[in-house]
Motif scaffolding. Structure first.
Motif, PDB file in Angstrom:
ATOM      1  N   ILE A   1     -14.716 -34.091 -19.528  1.00 20.31           N
ATOM      2  CA  ILE A   1     -15.152 -33.174 -18.473  1.00 20.31           C
ATOM      3  C   ILE A   1     -15.723 -33.966 -17.301  1.00 20.31           C
ATOM      4  CG2 ILE A   1     -15.640 -31.269 -20.062  1.00 20.31           C
ATOM      5  CD1 ILE A   1     -18.635 -31.876 -19.644  1.00 20.31           C
ATOM      6  N   THR A   2     -15.649 -33.353 -16.133  1.00 21.02           N
ATOM      7  CA  THR A   2     -16.181 -33.960 -14.924  1.00 21.02           C
ATOM      8  C   THR A   2     -17.289 -33.060 -14.391  1.00 21.02           C
ATOM      9  OG1 THR A   2     -14.020 -34.855 -14.440  1.00 21.02           O
ATOM     10  CG2 THR A   2     -15.582 -34.789 -12.632  1.00 21.02           C
ATOM     11  N   LEU A   3     -18.420 -33.653 -14.098  1.00 21.12           N
ATOM     12  CA  LEU A   3     -19.534 -32.867 -13.593  1.00 21.12           C
ATOM     13  C   LEU A   3     -19.499 -32.816 -12.068  1.00 21.12           C
ATOM     14  CD1 LEU A   3     -22.382 -34.226 -15.892  1.00 21.12           C
ATOM     15  CD2 LEU A   3     -20.651 -32.488 -16.361  1.00 21.12           C
ATOM     16  N   ALA A   4     -20.279 -31.919 -11.525  1.00 19.36           N
ATOM     17  CA  ALA A   4     -20.282 -31.710 -10.074  1.00 19.36           C
ATOM     18  C   ALA A   4     -20.697 -32.963  -9.307  1.00 19.36           C
ATOM     19  CB  ALA A   4     -21.208 -30.550  -9.737  1.00 19.36           C
TER      20      ALA A   4
ATOM     21  N   SER B   1     -19.828 -37.470 -12.217  1.00 21.18           N
ATOM     22  CA  SER B   1     -19.937 -38.164 -13.499  1.00 21.18           C
ATOM     23  C   SER B   1     -18.869 -37.647 -14.471  1.00 21.18           C
ATOM     24  CB  SER B   1     -21.312 -37.930 -14.115  1.00 21.18           C
ATOM     25  OG  SER B   1     -22.308 -38.425 -13.262  1.00 21.18           O
ATOM     26  N   HIS B   2     -18.429 -38.545 -15.352  1.00 15.55           N
ATOM     27  CA  HIS B   2     -17.443 -38.141 -16.354  1.00 15.55           C
ATOM     28  C   HIS B   2     -18.042 -38.240 -17.743  1.00 15.55           C
ATOM     29  CE1 HIS B   2     -14.168 -38.242 -13.493  1.00 15.55           C
ATOM     30  NE2 HIS B   2     -14.649 -39.393 -13.054  1.00 15.55           N
ATOM     31  N   LEU B   3     -17.669 -37.295 -18.587  1.00 14.17           N
ATOM     32  CA  LEU B   3     -18.059 -37.357 -19.989  1.00 14.17           C
ATOM     33  C   LEU B   3     -16.814 -37.283 -20.840  1.00 14.17           C
ATOM     34  CD1 LEU B   3     -20.857 -36.518 -18.787  1.00 14.17           C
ATOM     35  CD2 LEU B   3     -21.114 -35.044 -20.768  1.00 14.17           C
ATOM     36  N   GLN B   4     -16.655 -38.228 -21.756  1.00 15.74           N
ATOM     37  CA  GLN B   4     -15.622 -38.091 -22.769  1.00 15.74           C
ATOM     38  C   GLN B   4     -16.347 -37.694 -24.040  1.00 15.74           C
ATOM     39  OE1 GLN B   4     -12.118 -38.837 -22.215  1.00 15.74           O
ATOM     40  NE2 GLN B   4     -11.874 -37.725 -24.146  1.00 15.74           N
TER      41      GLN B   4
ATOM     42  N   PHE C   1     -19.193 -40.421 -24.483  1.00 12.22           N
ATOM     43  CA  PHE C   1     -19.247 -41.595 -23.619  1.00 12.22           C
ATOM     44  C   PHE C   1     -19.523 -41.109 -22.210  1.00 12.22           C
ATOM     45  CE2 PHE C   1     -17.450 -44.873 -20.873  1.00 12.22           C
ATOM     46  CZ  PHE C   1     -18.065 -45.996 -21.413  1.00 12.22           C
ATOM     47  N   PHE C   2     -20.561 -41.670 -21.583  1.00  7.87           N
ATOM     48  CA  PHE C   2     -20.985 -41.221 -20.261  1.00  7.87           C
ATOM     49  C   PHE C   2     -20.603 -42.247 -19.192  1.00  7.87           C
ATOM     50  CE2 PHE C   2     -23.674 -37.678 -21.548  1.00  7.87           C
ATOM     51  CZ  PHE C   2     -23.898 -37.961 -22.879  1.00  7.87           C
ATOM     52  N   ASP C   3     -19.938 -41.768 -18.172  1.00  7.43           N
ATOM     53  CA  ASP C   3     -19.650 -42.604 -17.006  1.00  7.43           C
ATOM     54  C   ASP C   3     -20.362 -41.911 -15.842  1.00  7.43           C
ATOM     55  OD1 ASP C   3     -18.671 -44.097 -14.977  1.00  7.43           O
ATOM     56  OD2 ASP C   3     -16.579 -44.008 -15.621  1.00  7.43           O
ATOM     57  N   ILE C   4     -21.584 -42.355 -15.582  1.00  7.38           N
ATOM     58  CA  ILE C   4     -22.478 -41.619 -14.690  1.00  7.38           C
ATOM     59  C   ILE C   4     -22.379 -42.134 -13.251  1.00  7.38           C
ATOM     60  CG2 ILE C   4     -24.894 -41.011 -14.230  1.00  7.38           C
ATOM     61  CD1 ILE C   4     -23.654 -39.746 -16.748  1.00  7.38           C
ATOM     62  N   ALA C   5     -22.130 -41.195 -12.354  1.00  6.98           N
ATOM     63  CA  ALA C   5     -22.047 -41.546 -10.933  1.00  6.98           C
ATOM     64  C   ALA C   5     -23.425 -41.969 -10.438  1.00  6.98           C
ATOM     65  CB  ALA C   5     -21.543 -40.348 -10.142  1.00  6.98           C
ATOM     66  N   ARG C   6     -23.456 -43.007  -9.615  1.00  6.73           N
ATOM     67  CA  ARG C   6     -24.723 -43.525  -9.137  1.00  6.73           C
ATOM     68  C   ARG C   6     -25.380 -42.561  -8.158  1.00  6.73           C
ATOM     69  NH1 ARG C   6     -27.599 -47.732  -9.808  1.00  6.73           N
ATOM     70  NH2 ARG C   6     -29.042 -48.128  -8.126  1.00  6.73           N
ATOM     71  N   ASP C   7     -26.635 -42.282  -8.379  1.00  2.00           N
ATOM     72  CA  ASP C   7     -27.378 -41.443  -7.451  1.00  2.00           C
ATOM     73  C   ASP C   7     -28.861 -41.788  -7.572  1.00  2.00           C
ATOM     74  OD1 ASP C   7     -28.658 -39.545  -5.978  1.00  2.00           O
ATOM     75  OD2 ASP C   7     -27.564 -37.837  -6.821  1.00  2.00           O
TER      76      ASP C   7
ATOM     77  N   ASN D   1     -22.522 -45.187 -24.297  1.00  2.00           N
ATOM     78  CA  ASN D   1     -22.142 -44.263 -25.355  1.00  2.00           C
ATOM     79  C   ASN D   1     -23.402 -43.774 -26.072  1.00  2.00           C
ATOM     80  OD1 ASN D   1     -19.707 -43.252 -26.922  1.00  2.00           O
ATOM     81  ND2 ASN D   1     -20.917 -44.145 -28.582  1.00  2.00           N
ATOM     82  N   VAL D   2     -23.440 -42.484 -26.359  1.00  2.00           N
ATOM     83  CA  VAL D   2     -24.563 -41.940 -27.124  1.00  2.00           C
ATOM     84  C   VAL D   2     -24.027 -41.167 -28.309  1.00  2.00           C
ATOM     85  CG1 VAL D   2     -26.575 -40.428 -27.098  1.00  2.00           C
ATOM     86  CG2 VAL D   2     -25.989 -41.714 -25.055  1.00  2.00           C
TER      87      VAL D   2
END
Lengths: 172, 347
Positions: free
Chosen positions: B148-151, B154-157, B183-189, B211-212
């Motif tokens: 999923i892609t958050l607003a 960021s991406h989450l697998q 697995f979190f691919d978090i956009a920098r903010d 990964n969590v």
């Protein structure tokens, strides 16, 4: 004609592939890394001026030669029980398999492309499409199945078939 | 599918990742273990590598190759695009642009891909995740994985058997992980910290990849990139993890720092290094409806190897091979049983 590629760059892009090449021949990781170092030493010694694709072919040729040399030497050593240095004296050519890529490979990038396309076109149409999706579009098996309207196991069949066909051609 | 095709495909997946210049430490562990396991694997790998090598072309020639396999234009694509398909498409666009060359400098490509992805995202996913309510719960079934892609970009697998709640607002970004793995691919903010809440603990980041996993009361965090901070409920026992570091926190709060564990599940495989039978079965159990988490397994032996997450039979075959027959699945009982030493030749 693309620019000849820098050694540094070449090492970065091909190291992992070459390590895997030796691993798949039953060499352990440490020895595989040594082999790869040797490959680059030989490559540098030959002073090739090749584009990226040609230099990749050259590296794999050297890798294959190095590995075969090693096998052959191990075999001779076992048979007649002599040390490496002595072996080199009595049979210097054992150490000198030809890395001469230019002889085998003076294809330009255009000719190389034509050759690859020809081999891909020789695959059955469905098999070719799936293989290209897998190899060049880097799609997942599931994505390919969805795109092409076939099952995942058909995707696997096509890819396996393409590999069997393309790798056999290369051997001959 | 025949067994040799299965092996050939696994080999091809390895070669493909090698090609993509995308090989991490745990990929090497997986590849080495796999190659060592069987001569048939080594042969399959050799064939795959030979095939890739002999079909290598310059990247600017790629369009000519792709023209040999034109995109199918299907009436199906007229139907409303579902969330998962969109994210798959976005990933494809991203992958496509992530590759170097195409005669354009990387920053230009990155910008272009960001624009394309933003357009795709605006269409469906962003709305479906945010919607009128900023909180949304996402659940994956056993054996299912979702992206999923958050607003905020960021991406989450999300891995198998996972339940989490996403909340992204103008002020805060958070995910409550109730159970499972992602697995979190978090956009920098820098303005908005991203928080992952797990049973009173908070894993906080600004922008990074990690990964969590929260399963059976145990929390595991493994960092691929960036910096991650783990805070206790009172914020006192803050722990910082860098790239390549990981931690496991047990139910009783016992903390075990270690180097980053394999995140092979993103590629559909589990890598075990010196793992006990109960650890292995507990991990595999998450992927199957059948009960694989035999609690009675002994822990005195350690195993190393890789298991590809496929159907149950294939996984059990691999498990049996990896443990040299020390464990097998008893179909009548519906659980894993250990080999008894009495009849076995094993020392």
């Amino acid at each position: 004609m693309p620019e000849p590629i820098e050694l540094q760059e070449l090492y970065k892009t091909n190291r992992a592939r070459l390590v895997a090449f030796f691993l798949s021949r039953g060499v352990d990781y440490g020895r595989a890394e040594e082999f790869v170092q040797d490959v680059f030493v030989r490559y540098q010694g030959a002073r090739y001026a090749l584009d990226p694709i040609q230099s990749r072919v050259a590296l794999f040729r050297i890798a294959r030669n190095l590995f075969n040399d090693e096998l052959r030497r191990a075999r001779v050593r076992r048979h007649i029980g002599i040390a490496d240095e002595q072996l080199l004296e009595i049979a210097p050519d054992l150490d000198a398999a030809s890395d001469d890529v230019d002889q085998h490979r003076t294809l330009s990038a255009k000719e190389e492309l034509a050759r690859v396309m020809q081999r891909l076109e020789a695959l059955p149409p469905k098999c070719r499409e799936v293989f290209i999706d897998f190899r060049f579009r880097s799609l997942s098996q599931r994505e390919i199945a969805q795109r092409r309207g076939i099952s995942v196991s058909m995707v696997e069949k096509h890819v396996a078939h393409a590999i069997a066909k393309l790798s056999a051609e290369r051997d001959s | 599918m025949t067994w040799s095709e299965v092996i050939q495909l696994r080999a091809a997946e390895f070669v493909r990742r090698l090609e993509a210049d995308d090989f991490a430490e745990d990929d090497w562990a997986a590849l080495t273990a796999w190659l060592e396991a069987d001569q048939a694997n080594r042969d399959a790998f050799e064939h795959a590598q030979l095939t890739w090598e002999s079909t290598a072309v310059d990247e600017q020639e790629l369009p000519a190759i792709l023209a040999l396999a034109p995109d199918p234009v299907e009436p199906a694509s007229r139907q409303p695009v579902r969330e998962l398909e969109t994210t798959a498409l976005m990933q494809r666009v991203k992958d496509w642009f992530a590759k170097p060359a195409f005669g354009m400098p990387r920053p230009a490509l990155a910008l272009l891909s960001a624009i394309v992805i933003a357009c795709l995202a605006l269409g469906t996913t962003m709305y479906s995740i945010i919607g009128p309510d900023p909180r949304q719960t996402v659940i994956t079934q056993i054996g299912e994985s979702k992206r999923i892609t958050l607003a905020d970009g960021s991406h989450l697998q999300i891995n198998t058997a996972t339940r989490l709640t996403v909340e992204v607002s103008a002020k805060a970004r958070s995910v409550s992980l109730h159970e499972g793995e992602a697995f979190f691919d978090i956009a920098r903010d820098p303005e908005r910290e991203f928080q992952i809440k797990i049973d009173g603990r908070i894993v906080a980041v600004l922008g990074t990849r990690f990964n969590v996993k929260y399963w059976d009361g145990r929390l595991e965090v493994d960092v691929v990139e960036g910096l991650v901070e783990i805070r206790g409920a009172d914020g006192a026992d803050a722990l910082r993890l860098r790239a390549g570091e990981g931690v496991r926190i047990t139910e009783n709060g016992i903390l075990e720092r270690r180097s980053s564990r394999s995140i092979g599940w993103l590629q559909g495989r589990l890598v075990f290094e010196n793992a006990s039978l109960s650890e292995i079965s507990n991990d595999l159990d998450r992927y199957f409806v059948q009960d694989l988490s035999a609690k009675s397994l002994t822990d005195d032996k350690r195993y190393t190897g890789v298991i590809f997450i496929e159907d149950l039979d294939a996984v059990l075959n691999q498990l049996e091979a990896m443990t040299q027959g020390d464990v097998r699945y008893d179909e009548a009982e519906g659980l894993l049983v250990e080999r008894h030493e009495d009849g076995a030749a094993d020392s």
